[in-house]
Design a protein around this motif. Structure first.
Motif, PDB file in Angstrom:
ATOM      1  N   GLY A   1     -62.873  29.659  24.992  1.00  0.00           N
ATOM      2  CA  GLY A   1     -62.909  28.622  26.008  1.00  0.00           C
ATOM      3  C   GLY A   1     -63.759  29.099  27.154  1.00  0.00           C
ATOM      4  O   GLY A   1     -64.278  30.208  27.107  1.00  0.00           O
TER       5      GLY A   1
ATOM      6  N   SER B   1     -57.577  13.841  14.023  1.00  0.00           N
ATOM      7  CA  SER B   1     -57.921  13.543  15.413  1.00  0.00           C
ATOM      8  C   SER B   1     -56.827  12.707  16.062  1.00  0.00           C
ATOM      9  O   SER B   1     -55.908  12.247  15.399  1.00  0.00           O
ATOM     10  CB  SER B   1     -59.270  12.811  15.480  1.00  0.00           C
ATOM     11  OG  SER B   1     -59.204  11.597  14.758  1.00  0.00           O
TER      12      SER B   1
ATOM     13  N   GLU C   1     -59.863  26.177  24.690  1.00  0.00           N
ATOM     14  CA  GLU C   1     -60.523  24.924  24.301  1.00  0.00           C
ATOM     15  C   GLU C   1     -60.887  24.878  22.831  1.00  0.00           C
ATOM     16  O   GLU C   1     -61.092  23.804  22.277  1.00  0.00           O
ATOM     17  CB  GLU C   1     -61.783  24.694  25.152  1.00  0.00           C
ATOM     18  CG  GLU C   1     -61.466  24.155  26.520  1.00  0.00           C
ATOM     19  CD  GLU C   1     -60.685  22.855  26.491  1.00  0.00           C
ATOM     20  OE1 GLU C   1     -61.100  21.899  25.811  1.00  0.00           O
ATOM     21  OE2 GLU C   1     -59.625  22.795  27.143  1.00  0.00           O
ATOM     22  N   HIS C   2     -60.997  26.030  22.174  1.00  0.00           N
ATOM     23  CA  HIS C   2     -61.388  26.074  20.760  1.00  0.00           C
ATOM     24  C   HIS C   2     -60.640  27.218  20.093  1.00  0.00           C
ATOM     25  O   HIS C   2     -60.453  28.281  20.683  1.00  0.00           O
ATOM     26  CB  HIS C   2     -62.906  26.306  20.638  1.00  0.00           C
ATOM     27  CG  HIS C   2     -63.359  26.530  19.231  1.00  0.00           C
ATOM     28  ND1 HIS C   2     -63.570  25.495  18.348  1.00  0.00           N
ATOM     29  CD2 HIS C   2     -63.638  27.668  18.558  1.00  0.00           C
ATOM     30  CE1 HIS C   2     -63.975  25.994  17.188  1.00  0.00           C
ATOM     31  NE2 HIS C   2     -64.012  27.313  17.284  1.00  0.00           N
TER      32      HIS C   2
ATOM     33  N   ASP D   1     -60.020  21.946  18.381  1.00  0.00           N
ATOM     34  CA  ASP D   1     -60.769  21.752  19.623  1.00  0.00           C
ATOM     35  C   ASP D   1     -59.997  20.849  20.572  1.00  0.00           C
ATOM     36  O   ASP D   1     -59.314  19.919  20.146  1.00  0.00           O
ATOM     37  CB  ASP D   1     -62.128  21.118  19.330  1.00  0.00           C
ATOM     38  CG  ASP D   1     -63.069  22.089  18.658  1.00  0.00           C
ATOM     39  OD1 ASP D   1     -63.463  23.064  19.319  1.00  0.00           O
ATOM     40  OD2 ASP D   1     -63.385  21.893  17.464  1.00  0.00           O
ATOM     41  N   GLY D   2     -60.142  21.132  21.872  1.00  0.00           N
ATOM     42  CA  GLY D   2     -59.556  20.291  22.917  1.00  0.00           C
ATOM     43  C   GLY D   2     -58.120  20.643  23.233  1.00  0.00           C
ATOM     44  O   GLY D   2     -57.236  20.394  22.434  1.00  0.00           O
ATOM     45  N   ASP D   3     -57.906  21.245  24.385  1.00  0.00           N
ATOM     46  CA  ASP D   3     -56.551  21.602  24.851  1.00  0.00           C
ATOM     47  C   ASP D   3     -55.742  22.310  23.763  1.00  0.00           C
ATOM     48  O   ASP D   3     -54.621  21.921  23.449  1.00  0.00           O
ATOM     49  CB  ASP D   3     -55.797  20.358  25.343  1.00  0.00           C
ATOM     50  CG  ASP D   3     -56.454  19.709  26.540  1.00  0.00           C
ATOM     51  OD1 ASP D   3     -57.100  20.432  27.329  1.00  0.00           O
ATOM     52  OD2 ASP D   3     -56.334  18.478  26.688  1.00  0.00           O
TER      53      ASP D   3
ATOM     54  N   ALA E   1     -53.666  20.547  19.232  1.00  0.00           N
ATOM     55  CA  ALA E   1     -55.014  20.310  19.741  1.00  0.00           C
ATOM     56  C   ALA E   1     -55.308  18.815  19.707  1.00  0.00           C
ATOM     57  O   ALA E   1     -54.552  18.030  19.117  1.00  0.00           O
ATOM     58  CB  ALA E   1     -56.050  21.057  18.898  1.00  0.00           C
ATOM     59  N   LYS E   2     -56.409  18.419  20.329  1.00  0.00           N
ATOM     60  CA  LYS E   2     -56.853  17.030  20.262  1.00  0.00           C
ATOM     61  C   LYS E   2     -57.469  16.732  18.908  1.00  0.00           C
ATOM     62  O   LYS E   2     -57.369  15.618  18.393  1.00  0.00           O
ATOM     63  CB  LYS E   2     -57.869  16.740  21.369  1.00  0.00           C
ATOM     64  CG  LYS E   2     -57.272  16.734  22.755  1.00  0.00           C
ATOM     65  CD  LYS E   2     -58.328  16.429  23.804  1.00  0.00           C
ATOM     66  CE  LYS E   2     -57.713  16.414  25.192  1.00  0.00           C
ATOM     67  NZ  LYS E   2     -58.729  16.165  26.222  1.00  0.00           N
ATOM     68  N   ASP E   3     -58.117  17.731  18.306  1.00  0.00           N
ATOM     69  CA  ASP E   3     -58.916  17.535  17.102  1.00  0.00           C
ATOM     70  C   ASP E   3     -58.810  18.787  16.233  1.00  0.00           C
ATOM     71  O   ASP E   3     -58.787  19.903  16.772  1.00  0.00           O
ATOM     72  CB  ASP E   3     -60.368  17.332  17.568  1.00  0.00           C
ATOM     73  CG  ASP E   3     -61.293  16.881  16.479  1.00  0.00           C
ATOM     74  OD1 ASP E   3     -61.281  15.688  16.183  1.00  0.00           O
ATOM     75  OD2 ASP E   3     -62.038  17.731  15.947  1.00  0.00           O
TER      76      ASP E   3
ATOM     77  N   THR F   1     -53.708  29.728  24.870  1.00  0.00           N
ATOM     78  CA  THR F   1     -54.303  28.453  25.249  1.00  0.00           C
ATOM     79  C   THR F   1     -55.799  28.633  25.446  1.00  0.00           C
ATOM     80  O   THR F   1     -56.257  29.686  25.889  1.00  0.00           O
ATOM     81  CB  THR F   1     -53.685  27.898  26.547  1.00  0.00           C
ATOM     82  OG1 THR F   1     -53.815  28.866  27.578  1.00  0.00           O
ATOM     83  CG2 THR F   1     -52.221  27.541  26.359  1.00  0.00           C
TER      84      THR F   1
END
Length: 157
Positions: free
Chosen positions: A104, A34, A89-90, A70-72, A48-50, A87
């Motif tokens: 996403g 993370s 979100e997941h 997950d995340g960007d 990604a963020k995570d 690109t």
């Protein structure tokens, strides 16, 4: 009696992951990264963020079984004849199948063939691609249909 020759074990694939934070749990062989993550493998990079990386069963090698980001999410993949940048979100990555799923509210894939002057753009709510053979499946919704724009060379050029 002849026996079949033994298969050579597959060459190990190096996976390098960098993140601000990491927690590993042996019980489920899960590594949770993370705080901004970059996962690198030959021919592919995931940002990604995570990210949750699941390792193969205990007792086997420590190879990557699957990874969920997950995340960007941004995925860059390079093959012999093209690059792809996706690109969303997941994302889900399954190395044994050489399959990536990108989800996403809205996802986008830009594919640049090395012999094409302009890239192909695909958009939808979900995309699945297989790096082994270049297949790409794009899914949309009734109110937001999937779209792909392919630009081809003019004949004779």
């Amino acid at each position: 009696m002849r026996t079949a020759p033994k298969k050579k074990p597959a060459a190990p694939v190096l996976t390098e992951t960098r993140a601000a934070h990491m927690v590993y749990t042996e019980g489920d062989r899960l590594t949770h990264y993370s705080g901004g993550v970059v996962l690198k493998r030959p021919d592919m990079q995931v940002k990604a963020k995570d990210l949750r990386a699941y390792l193969a069963e205990s007792g086997s090698d420590s190879s990557l079984e699957k990874a969920f980001a997950d995340g960007d999410v941004e995925i860059f993949a390079q093959a012999k004849d093209r690059t792809r940048t996706g690109t969303g979100e997941h994302s889900e990555y399954y190395p044994d199948e050489q399959k990536v799923i990108l989800r996403g509210p809205w996802v986008k894939m830009v594919e640049q063939m090395f012999n094409a002057p302009k890239p192909t753009n695909s958009e939808g709510t979900e995309m699945t691609w297989w790096s082994s053979d270049g297949r790409l499946v794009v899914t949309g919704e009734p109110a937001k249909p999937a779209a792909t724009r392919i630009i081809r060379n003019k004949k004779g050029k």
